[in-house]
Every structure is written in structure tokens, then in C-alpha cells.
Write a protein that holds these residues in place. Structure first.
Motif, PDB file in Angstrom:
ATOM      1  N   GLU A  59       0.829  -1.211   0.000  1.00 52.05           N
ATOM      2  CA  GLU A  59       0.000   0.000   0.000  1.00 52.05           C
ATOM      3  C   GLU A  59       0.859   1.255   0.000  1.00 52.05           C
ATOM      4  N   MET A  60       2.004   1.164   0.676  1.00 52.27           N
ATOM      5  CA  MET A  60       2.898   2.310   0.783  1.00 52.27           C
ATOM      6  C   MET A  60       3.825   2.432  -0.431  1.00 52.27           C
ATOM      7  N   GLY A  61       3.702   1.478  -1.371  1.00 49.19           N
ATOM      8  CA  GLY A  61       4.525   1.533  -2.573  1.00 49.19           C
ATOM      9  C   GLY A  61       5.881   0.880  -2.427  1.00 49.19           C
ATOM     10  N   ILE A  62       6.041   0.087  -1.394  1.00 47.65           N
ATOM     11  CA  ILE A  62       7.313  -0.597  -1.168  1.00 47.65           C
ATOM     12  C   ILE A  62       7.148  -2.047  -1.605  1.00 47.65           C
ATOM     13  N   ASN A  63       7.866  -2.427  -2.654  1.00 51.27           N
ATOM     14  CA  ASN A  63       7.768  -3.800  -3.149  1.00 51.27           C
ATOM     15  C   ASN A  63       9.094  -4.277  -3.754  1.00 51.27           C
ATOM     16  N   TRP A  64      10.182  -3.874  -3.167  1.00 50.83           N
ATOM     17  CA  TRP A  64      11.496  -4.188  -3.730  1.00 50.83           C
ATOM     18  C   TRP A  64      11.740  -5.686  -3.820  1.00 50.83           C
ATOM     19  N   TRP A  65      11.127  -6.487  -2.981  1.00 41.02           N
ATOM     20  CA  TRP A  65      11.362  -7.926  -2.995  1.00 41.02           C
ATOM     21  C   TRP A  65      10.788  -8.576  -4.250  1.00 41.02           C
ATOM     22  N   GLU A  66       9.824  -7.908  -4.909  1.00 44.36           N
ATOM     23  CA  GLU A  66       9.246  -8.461  -6.130  1.00 44.36           C
ATOM     24  C   GLU A  66      10.172  -8.286  -7.327  1.00 44.36           C
ATOM     25  N   GLN A  67      11.110  -7.334  -7.240  1.00 49.64           N
ATOM     26  CA  GLN A  67      12.042  -7.100  -8.346  1.00 49.64           C
ATOM     27  C   GLN A  67      13.424  -7.667  -8.082  1.00 49.64           C
ATOM     28  N   ASP A  68      13.612  -8.273  -6.920  1.00 45.69           N
ATOM     29  CA  ASP A  68      14.908  -8.856  -6.579  1.00 45.69           C
ATOM     30  C   ASP A  68      14.939 -10.302  -7.061  1.00 45.69           C
ATOM     31  N   SER A  69      15.865 -10.604  -7.952  1.00 47.19           N
ATOM     32  CA  SER A  69      15.904 -11.936  -8.564  1.00 47.19           C
ATOM     33  C   SER A  69      16.260 -13.039  -7.566  1.00 47.19           C
ATOM     34  N   TYR A  70      16.833 -12.677  -6.450  1.00 47.91           N
ATOM     35  CA  TYR A  70      17.150 -13.682  -5.430  1.00 47.91           C
ATOM     36  C   TYR A  70      15.928 -14.045  -4.587  1.00 47.91           C
ATOM     37  N   LEU A  71      14.924 -13.191  -4.583  1.00 48.77           N
ATOM     38  CA  LEU A  71      13.750 -13.412  -3.745  1.00 48.77           C
ATOM     39  C   LEU A  71      12.490 -13.744  -4.538  1.00 48.77           C
ATOM     40  N   SER A  72      12.466 -13.430  -5.825  1.00 45.92           N
ATOM     41  CA  SER A  72      11.254 -13.613  -6.621  1.00 45.92           C
ATOM     42  C   SER A  72      11.561 -14.414  -7.884  1.00 45.92           C
ATOM     43  N   THR A  73      10.777 -15.450  -8.141  1.00 49.14           N
ATOM     44  CA  THR A  73      10.975 -16.224  -9.366  1.00 49.14           C
ATOM     45  C   THR A  73      10.549 -15.425 -10.595  1.00 49.14           C
ATOM     46  N   LYS A  74       9.536 -14.553 -10.441  1.00 47.54           N
ATOM     47  CA  LYS A  74       9.131 -13.698 -11.563  1.00 47.54           C
ATOM     48  C   LYS A  74      10.270 -12.776 -11.974  1.00 47.54           C
ATOM     49  N   ALA A  75      10.928 -12.191 -10.980  1.00 43.86           N
ATOM     50  CA  ALA A  75      12.040 -11.289 -11.271  1.00 43.86           C
ATOM     51  C   ALA A  75      13.194 -12.057 -11.908  1.00 43.86           C
ATOM     52  N   LYS A  76      13.440 -13.267 -11.432  1.00 46.34           N
ATOM     53  CA  LYS A  76      14.518 -14.080 -12.001  1.00 46.34           C
ATOM     54  C   LYS A  76      14.197 -14.446 -13.450  1.00 46.34           C
ATOM     55  N   ASP A  77      12.920 -14.823 -13.721  1.00 48.07           N
ATOM     56  CA  ASP A  77      12.520 -15.148 -15.089  1.00 48.07           C
ATOM     57  C   ASP A  77      12.654 -13.927 -15.999  1.00 48.07           C
ATOM     58  N   ALA A  78      12.265 -12.758 -15.494  1.00 50.32           N
ATOM     59  CA  ALA A  78      12.374 -11.534 -16.289  1.00 50.32           C
ATOM     60  C   ALA A  78      13.832 -11.222 -16.580  1.00 50.32           C
ATOM     61  N   GLU A  79      14.694 -11.434 -15.599  1.00 51.43           N
ATOM     62  CA  GLU A  79      16.121 -11.190 -15.793  1.00 51.43           C
ATOM     63  C   GLU A  79      16.693 -12.148 -16.836  1.00 51.43           C
ATOM     64  N   ILE A  80      16.279 -13.404 -16.804  1.00 54.06           N
ATOM     65  CA  ILE A  80      16.748 -14.399 -17.783  1.00 54.06           C
ATOM     66  C   ILE A  80      16.261 -14.018 -19.175  1.00 54.06           C
ATOM     67  N   GLU A  81      14.996 -13.589 -19.287  1.00 52.66           N
ATOM     68  CA  GLU A  81      14.460 -13.180 -20.593  1.00 52.66           C
ATOM     69  C   GLU A  81      15.209 -11.966 -21.141  1.00 52.66           C
ATOM     70  N   LYS A  82      15.535 -11.030 -20.270  1.00 53.07           N
ATOM     71  CA  LYS A  82      16.273  -9.836 -20.694  1.00 53.07           C
ATOM     72  C   LYS A  82      17.662 -10.226 -21.188  1.00 53.07           C
ATOM     73  N   GLU A  83      18.313 -11.119 -20.466  1.00 54.09           N
ATOM     74  CA  GLU A  83      19.640 -11.580 -20.867  1.00 54.09           C
ATOM     75  C   GLU A  83      19.558 -12.352 -22.185  1.00 54.09           C
ATOM     76  N   LYS A  84      18.517 -13.145 -22.344  1.00 54.32           N
ATOM     77  CA  LYS A  84      18.311 -13.920 -23.571  1.00 54.32           C
ATOM     78  C   LYS A  84      18.103 -12.984 -24.765  1.00 54.32           C
ATOM     79  N   ALA A  85      17.297 -11.927 -24.570  1.00 54.51           N
ATOM     80  CA  ALA A  85      17.055 -10.958 -25.641  1.00 54.51           C
ATOM     81  C   ALA A  85      18.351 -10.239 -26.019  1.00 54.51           C
ATOM     82  N   GLY A  86      19.153  -9.904 -25.028  1.00 49.22           N
ATOM     83  CA  GLY A  86      20.433  -9.245 -25.294  1.00 49.22           C
ATOM     84  C   GLY A  86      21.369 -10.144 -26.081  1.00 49.22           C
ATOM     85  N   LEU A  87      21.414 -11.421 -25.713  1.00 51.86           N
ATOM     86  CA  LEU A  87      22.267 -12.368 -26.426  1.00 51.86           C
ATOM     87  C   LEU A  87      21.780 -12.590 -27.850  1.00 51.86           C
ATOM     88  N   GLN A  88      20.447 -12.640 -28.041  1.00 51.98           N
ATOM     89  CA  GLN A  88      19.874 -12.809 -29.373  1.00 51.98           C
ATOM     90  C   GLN A  88      20.251 -11.624 -30.268  1.00 51.98           C
TER      91      GLN A  88
END
Length: 101
Positions: A59-88
Motif C-alpha cells: 500500500e505504501m509503494g514498497i515492493n522491492w522484494w518483487e524485483q529482486d531476482s534472489y527473492l522472486s521467481t518472476k524477477a529471475k525469469d524476467a532477468e533471464i528473458e532480458k539476458e536472452k534478448a540481449g544475447l539474441q
């Protein structure tokens, strides 16, 4: 013996109420530690601590754990996709260079 059980029960209820209130409303603890010798600052430590439930933090706008790849699988998947796009993209650039030669 019976009195200690009643007292223990009341303490548990009070602690549970306090914990629920803290998580519901949130609490901020702030403090500064400064070490000086003869008006010369040697060390300054600023401490900020917030305790709240996950829902309250969101509610206060604090959600850093959702973007941390060590704590969130969504963030880790997004990081992998970004790296994959860069390599492509890099692979496509290399293939273009090879075709030009």
C-alpha cells in the motif's frame, strides 16, 4: 498456579494484539549514531527500520522484494528473458558482420 496461567494467557493475547497492530499499521524506527572527538566526525551511522505486513508495505509503494531476482521467481525469469534478448540481439549483429565480409 492458576494465576500464572491466566497472566501468561493475558500476556500472550496482549503480545498478539500488539503484533497485529504493528503489522497492520506499520512502525518506523529511526536513529542516528555519531561518534565525534573534539568536534571532528569520525563515524556517522543512520539507521532506518520499518516493520509492517507485506500488504501494508505494498500500500505504501514498497515492493522491492518483487524485483529482486534472489527473492522472486518472476524477477529471475524476467532477468533471464532480458539476458536472452540481449544475447539474441548480439548474435544477430555478429551474423550481419559475417555476411558483410
Amino acid at each position: 498456579m492458576a494465576e500464572s496461567r491466566v497472566g501468561s494467557s493475558l500476556n500472550t493475547t496482549n503480545l498478539a494484539d500488539i503484533l497485529e497492530r504493528v503489522l497492520d499499521k506499520g512502525i518506523v524506527i529511526a536513529g542516528d549514531i555519531k561518534i565525534q572527538i573534539a568536534d571532528i566526525d569520525l563515524l556517522t551511522i543512520k539507521i532506518r527500520l520499518m516493520i509492517a505486513s507485506v500488504d501494508k508495505a505494498k500500500e505504501m509503494g514498497i515492493n522491492w522484494w518483487e524485483q529482486d531476482s534472489y527473492l522472486s521467481t518472476k524477477a529471475k525469469d524476467a532477468e533471464i528473458e532480458k539476458e536472452k534478448a540481449g544475447l539474441q540481439k548480439r548474435l544477430e549483429q555478429l551474423e550481419k558482420k559475417i555476411k558483410v565480409k
